[in-house]
Every structure is written in C-alpha cells, then in structure tokens.
Scaffold this motif. Structure first.
Motif, short mmCIF file in Angstrom:
data_model
loop_
_atom_site.label_atom_id
_atom_site.label_comp_id
_atom_site.label_asym_id
_atom_site.label_seq_id
_atom_site.Cartn_x
_atom_site.Cartn_y
_atom_site.Cartn_z
N TYR A 98 -21.16 -46.87 -35.36
CA TYR A 98 -20.40 -46.19 -34.31
C TYR A 98 -19.46 -47.16 -33.62
O TYR A 98 -19.86 -48.28 -33.26
CB TYR A 98 -21.34 -45.59 -33.25
N LEU A 113 -15.75 -38.46 -21.80
CA LEU A 113 -16.79 -39.21 -22.51
C LEU A 113 -18.16 -38.85 -21.97
O LEU A 113 -19.12 -38.69 -22.73
CB LEU A 113 -16.54 -40.71 -22.39
N LYS A 114 -18.29 -38.72 -20.65
CA LYS A 114 -19.57 -38.30 -20.06
C LYS A 114 -19.98 -36.93 -20.58
O LYS A 114 -21.14 -36.70 -20.92
CB LYS A 114 -19.46 -38.28 -18.54
N LEU A 117 -21.28 -37.38 -24.11
CA LEU A 117 -22.60 -38.01 -24.15
C LEU A 117 -23.70 -37.07 -23.66
O LEU A 117 -24.84 -37.16 -24.12
CB LEU A 117 -22.59 -39.29 -23.32
N ASP A 118 -23.36 -36.16 -22.74
CA ASP A 118 -24.35 -35.19 -22.26
C ASP A 118 -24.94 -34.36 -23.40
O ASP A 118 -26.07 -33.88 -23.30
CB ASP A 118 -23.72 -34.25 -21.24
N LEU A 120 -25.80 -35.42 -26.25
CA LEU A 120 -26.66 -36.23 -27.11
C LEU A 120 -28.06 -36.41 -26.57
O LEU A 120 -28.93 -36.94 -27.25
CB LEU A 120 -26.02 -37.61 -27.32
N THR A 126 -32.97 -36.67 -30.35
CA THR A 126 -32.39 -38.00 -30.17
C THR A 126 -33.33 -38.93 -29.41
O THR A 126 -33.13 -40.14 -29.41
CB THR A 126 -31.04 -37.93 -29.43
N HIS A 145 -18.57 -51.06 -28.60
CA HIS A 145 -17.63 -50.51 -27.64
C HIS A 145 -16.43 -51.44 -27.53
O HIS A 145 -16.59 -52.65 -27.30
CB HIS A 145 -18.30 -50.36 -26.27
N LEU A 168 -22.00 -46.61 -20.99
CA LEU A 168 -21.99 -46.27 -22.40
C LEU A 168 -23.01 -47.10 -23.18
O LEU A 168 -23.79 -46.55 -23.97
CB LEU A 168 -20.59 -46.47 -22.99
N VAL A 171 -26.56 -45.99 -22.50
CA VAL A 171 -26.87 -44.73 -23.17
C VAL A 171 -27.19 -44.97 -24.64
O VAL A 171 -28.20 -44.47 -25.18
CB VAL A 171 -25.70 -43.74 -23.04
N LEU A 172 -26.35 -45.73 -25.33
CA LEU A 172 -26.56 -45.97 -26.76
C LEU A 172 -27.85 -46.73 -27.00
O LEU A 172 -28.59 -46.44 -27.94
CB LEU A 172 -25.36 -46.74 -27.33
#
Length: 220
Positions: A98, A113-114, A117-118, A120, A126, A145, A168, A171-172
């Motif tokens: 990614y 982007l938020k 991501l929501d 996921l 996940t 990133h 970010l 989160v990942l």
C-alpha cells in the motif's frame, strides 16, 4: 499475483499540478523495476463514491454487530450502505502493498481520507477483539505514506500539530500492517526557492523506499 494499492488523496488529479503525485510516480517507476510482475491498482479518492458514516451506515453496523439482526432485517438504505462499505473494504484487503500519497491540510489530511479509512474498521474482517485488546488482521502487508507539507512539521514548534501522518500510520498499524518510515517533502510554502532541492531529496527517499518495500515478498 501480488498487488500494490496506490491511493492518492488530492483534488489535483494531475501529476503536473501535484508534487505529491510526482513523488508517488517516482516510487511506482522504481517499484515496477524491482517487481515487474506486481499488479498496481490506483485509487484516486476524489473520483470515488466513498460510503459516509451516515444514519443508515451507523445503524446497519450496530444492528449487525451487537443487536442480533441479520442483513435481511436491515432497511433498504442500511443494506445499500453496509454492502458498499464491505465492498470497499474487500478491495482494500485484496492488496499486499500500500502506498498513500497525501498533503497536510490544516494540521491533518483531507477529510475524504478519514471517510475512506472509516470503511476499514470492520470487526472480524480487518480486526478482532480479544481479551488482550484489539488485534489487526491485515498482517503480512507493507504500507508507506508519502506526504507533502507546505510548512515544517518534522521538528520545531509545529511538530505537535502534525496529525495527518500520525493518524494514518497509527490506523494502518492498528490493522496489522508493517508501516515503513514516512517520506515527506516539507517547507515548500515557507521556502519556495528551495522547492527543487526539497523535491530532489524526497525523490531519492521514495526511490529508496520502493527498493526497500520490494525486498521482501509479502504473502496474504
């Protein structure tokens, strides 16, 4: 065949106008040289219809997760939103590598982007909840990133105001990925005469990151 998901987050859908996308393209060129057999899928978030957490999606998630309802018991709107959410998550999960390319806006990333991501955060897809806490399921994946910054956020008084990259990458990592050190090009608004030098340095770094990401074969 392994897949790299290339995610760009900027309304400037033109490499000539976006310094971030210029860095992203430099990454892709090197990565393709290192791994010519890898499939690359491009998601430009501003061209996508991304499910938002509205009333339908909020209630659909609650009904399915802890209210004991089945999919058939959801309203038509709830079914539509939860289906779209899982479809987007499935596209994301299908990749092995990614790369996110974003700018920093007002201390964070663009709001889209938020919203992306929501979609996921899906329990048992996940991540799972265990007695020791949440555990990400997207393991054996590598993520990078690439961020462009008008100001200086790596050091100095503005460092504590950088929430885009911080959010970010957290989160990942939460989802189970191996997150590589972020490549950023910063200070371009503060030092416009130095932009060529800033970009040249960042380009060297993304090329090195591409080589590093390509070293190991990930298996999902």
């Amino acid at each position: 065949m392994a897949k790299l998901l290339y995610i760009t987050v900027n309304p400037k859908n033109d490499i000539k106008l976006s310094k971030g996308m210029q860095l992203g393209e430099a990454f892709l060129e090197e990565f393709k040289q290192q791994k010519p057999d890898v499939e690359i899928e491009h998601m430009h978030l501003y061209d996508m219809d991304i499910p938002q957490i509205d009333m339908d999606l909020l209630y659909a998630r609650a009904k399915l997760s802890f209210m004991g309802k089945t999919f058939d018991e959801l309203t038509e709107g709830e079914q539509k939103q939860i289906t779209a959410m899982h479809a987007l998550a499935d596209r994301f999960i299908a990749a092995d590598y990614y790369v996110f390319v974003t700018p920093i806006w007002n201390f964070g990333s663009p709001a889209i982007l938020k919203a992306f991501l929501d979609n996921l955060f899906i329990v048992n897809k996940t991540f799972v909840n265990t007695h020791e806490g949440a555990k990400g399921l997207l393991t054996n994946r590598k993520a990078l990133h690439i961020q462009t910054r008008g100001g200086i956020y790596s050091t100095g008084p503005m460092a504590e105001f950088e929430f885009g990259d911080r959010f970010l990458t957290k989160v990942l990592g939460f989802l189970g990925m191996e997150v590589m050190p972020t490549v950023f090009a910063e200070g371009m608004d503060h030092f416009p005469k130095q932009v060529p030098e800033i970009m040249a340095k960042a380009k060297e770094q993304v090329i090195e990151a591409a080589r590093e990401m390509a070293k190991e074969t990930v298996t999902v």
